[in-house]
Design an enzyme around this catalytic site. Sequence first.
Site, PDB file in Angstrom:
ATOM      1  N   ARG A 101      -5.545  11.835 -18.103  1.00 32.62           N
ATOM      2  CA  ARG A 101      -4.891  12.128 -16.813  1.00 32.62           C
ATOM      3  C   ARG A 101      -4.605  13.622 -16.787  1.00 32.62           C
ATOM      4  NH1 ARG A 101      -0.218   9.037 -13.391  1.00 32.62           N
ATOM      5  NH2 ARG A 101      -2.026   7.691 -13.131  1.00 32.62           N
ATOM      6  N   HIS A 128      -9.104   8.850  -8.524  1.00 28.32           N
ATOM      7  CA  HIS A 128      -8.323   7.884  -9.310  1.00 28.32           C
ATOM      8  C   HIS A 128      -9.138   6.581  -9.374  1.00 28.32           C
ATOM      9  CE1 HIS A 128      -5.074   6.155 -11.359  1.00 28.32           C
ATOM     10  NE2 HIS A 128      -4.133   6.135 -10.443  1.00 28.32           N
ATOM     11  N   GLN A 131      -7.605   3.170 -10.331  1.00 24.79           N
ATOM     12  CA  GLN A 131      -6.807   2.584  -9.248  1.00 24.79           C
ATOM     13  C   GLN A 131      -7.712   1.814  -8.295  1.00 24.79           C
ATOM     14  OE1 GLN A 131      -3.288   2.769  -8.759  1.00 24.79           O
ATOM     15  NE2 GLN A 131      -3.881   1.132  -7.365  1.00 24.79           N
ATOM     16  N   ASP A 223      -0.439   5.766   0.426  1.00 26.14           N
ATOM     17  CA  ASP A 223      -0.026   6.391  -0.837  1.00 26.14           C
ATOM     18  C   ASP A 223       0.972   7.497  -0.471  1.00 26.14           C
ATOM     19  OD1 ASP A 223       0.138   7.301  -3.477  1.00 26.14           O
ATOM     20  OD2 ASP A 223      -1.749   8.413  -3.405  1.00 26.14           O
ATOM     21  N   CYS A 263      -0.582   2.073  -4.047  1.00 25.62           N
ATOM     22  CA  CYS A 263      -0.878   2.200  -5.486  1.00 25.62           C
ATOM     23  C   CYS A 263       0.384   2.345  -6.326  1.00 25.62           C
ATOM     24  CB  CYS A 263      -1.819   3.378  -5.714  1.00 25.62           C
ATOM     25  SG  CYS A 263      -1.094   4.949  -5.236  1.00 25.62           S
ATOM     26  N   ARG A 291      -4.006  -3.495 -12.432  1.00 22.29           N
ATOM     27  CA  ARG A 291      -4.418  -2.338 -13.229  1.00 22.29           C
ATOM     28  C   ARG A 291      -4.761  -2.789 -14.651  1.00 22.29           C
ATOM     29  NH1 ARG A 291      -2.856   2.674 -11.678  1.00 22.29           N
ATOM     30  NH2 ARG A 291      -4.423   3.233 -13.215  1.00 22.29           N
TER      31      ARG A 291
HETATM   32  N1   CP Z   1      -0.736   4.048  -9.527  1.00 19.84           N
HETATM   33  C1   CP Z   1      -0.587   4.816 -10.636  1.00 19.84           C
HETATM   34  O1   CP Z   1      -1.540   5.420 -11.158  1.00 19.84           O
HETATM   35  O2   CP Z   1       0.674   4.822 -11.125  1.00 19.84           O
HETATM   36  P1   CP Z   1       1.223   5.733 -12.315  1.00 19.84           P
HETATM   37  O3   CP Z   1       1.230   7.156 -11.837  1.00 19.84           O
HETATM   38  O4   CP Z   1       2.596   5.188 -12.598  1.00 19.84           O
HETATM   39  O5   CP Z   1       0.310   5.580 -13.500  1.00 19.84           O
HETATM   40  N1  NVA Z   2      -1.727  10.474  -5.130  1.00 16.27           N
HETATM   41  C1  NVA Z   2      -0.749  10.226  -6.158  1.00 16.27           C
HETATM   42  C2  NVA Z   2      -1.087   8.987  -6.905  1.00 16.27           C
HETATM   43  C3  NVA Z   2      -0.133   8.612  -7.994  1.00 16.27           C
HETATM   44  C4  NVA Z   2      -0.541   7.383  -8.708  1.00 16.27           C
HETATM   45  C5  NVA Z   2      -0.644  11.442  -7.079  1.00 16.27           C
HETATM   46  O1  NVA Z   2      -1.692  12.001  -7.431  1.00 16.27           O
HETATM   47  O2  NVA Z   2       0.459  11.814  -7.440  1.00 16.27           O
END
Ligand code: CP
Ligand code: NVA
Length: 304
Positions: A101, A128, A131, A223, A263, A291
């Site tokens: 990440r 993502h 997701q 989101d 999400c 997930r």
């Molecule tokens: N939806 C998602 O990726 O959540 P987190 O940021 O908690 O991993």
């Molecule tokens: N769009 C959001 C998703 C978090 C799971 C971000 O990148 O923060």
Amino acid sequence: MKRDFLTLLDVSPSELAYLVQRAEDMKQQPKPGHCPLLGKSVGLLFEKASTRTRVSFEVGIYELGGQSIFLSPRDVHLSRGEPLSDTARVLSRYLSGLVVRTYSQETIEILAREADIPVINALTDLAHPCQALADLLTMKENVEDLAGTRVTYLGDGNNVANSLIIGCAMMGMHLTVACPEGYDPDPDFLDKGVRLAEESGGSVRMSRDPREASTGADFLYTDVWTSMGQEEESERRRKDFAPFQLNSERLSDAGGRAKILHCLPAHRGEEITDDVIDHPQSVIFDQAENRLHTQKALLEWIIE
Ligand code: CP
Ligand code: NVA
């Protein structure tokens, strides 16, 4: 040849359909007889916060018989200037897979290019894809057939939207993305989504009108308006996105029968109202659970 999962474009539509089906099977039978990750270690290199992705990967790796090793930037030498390429080459000598990440897509592309092990995108600013796997499974659980299903995404054309576009396009779904001007999804993902949808019998289109976009939807998805790393823009974003809130009006535009997706994490009262997130038609917490199942299917497929 190792495979990476940096965006959904790293799998074909039939591979994507296989992963979603395999996840559904694994969900029915959470403790299968075989342990595809037995004796294997998977690294989790996370430069941003995470609740769902981290915990579901760690639990999934354990349930598949392996062990996870969580690596924050503070723990490894990346933050002290060790090159990404050296880090990738060294980690490849110990691990069977690396889940990352990070901010830029380029970072994960360098890691994948230099590593001899599969690299999985656990969220970048651009995409993502993990997701989107869970989003597709959650929708599959609620319709007869994903093909032909109508999905409306309201809000920011961000990483989640970019991956949803490719996922829906590959599965023959009809996706409308409603964003304010200046917040469209990545143009390359949008182009590829339109092209993939042409091949699958689905469609991908943009709208500036949240009411029109929501009409007749089977699923309404949103989101956060401010993603990780954009915090200093949050005041402007709150104003720009206000008409795109997922609330009871959008639910009635959809005909009152749409299922609700998010999400998570949600900013309740901002991009989505409390009554909608907690509505009987909300499948948001199933989506979070999924997930785990989809990532187990992905890990089995990509590492075993
Ligand atoms: N939806 C998602 O990726 O959540 P987190 O940021 O908690 O991993
Ligand atoms: N769009 C959001 C998703 C978090 C799971 C971000 O990148 O923060």
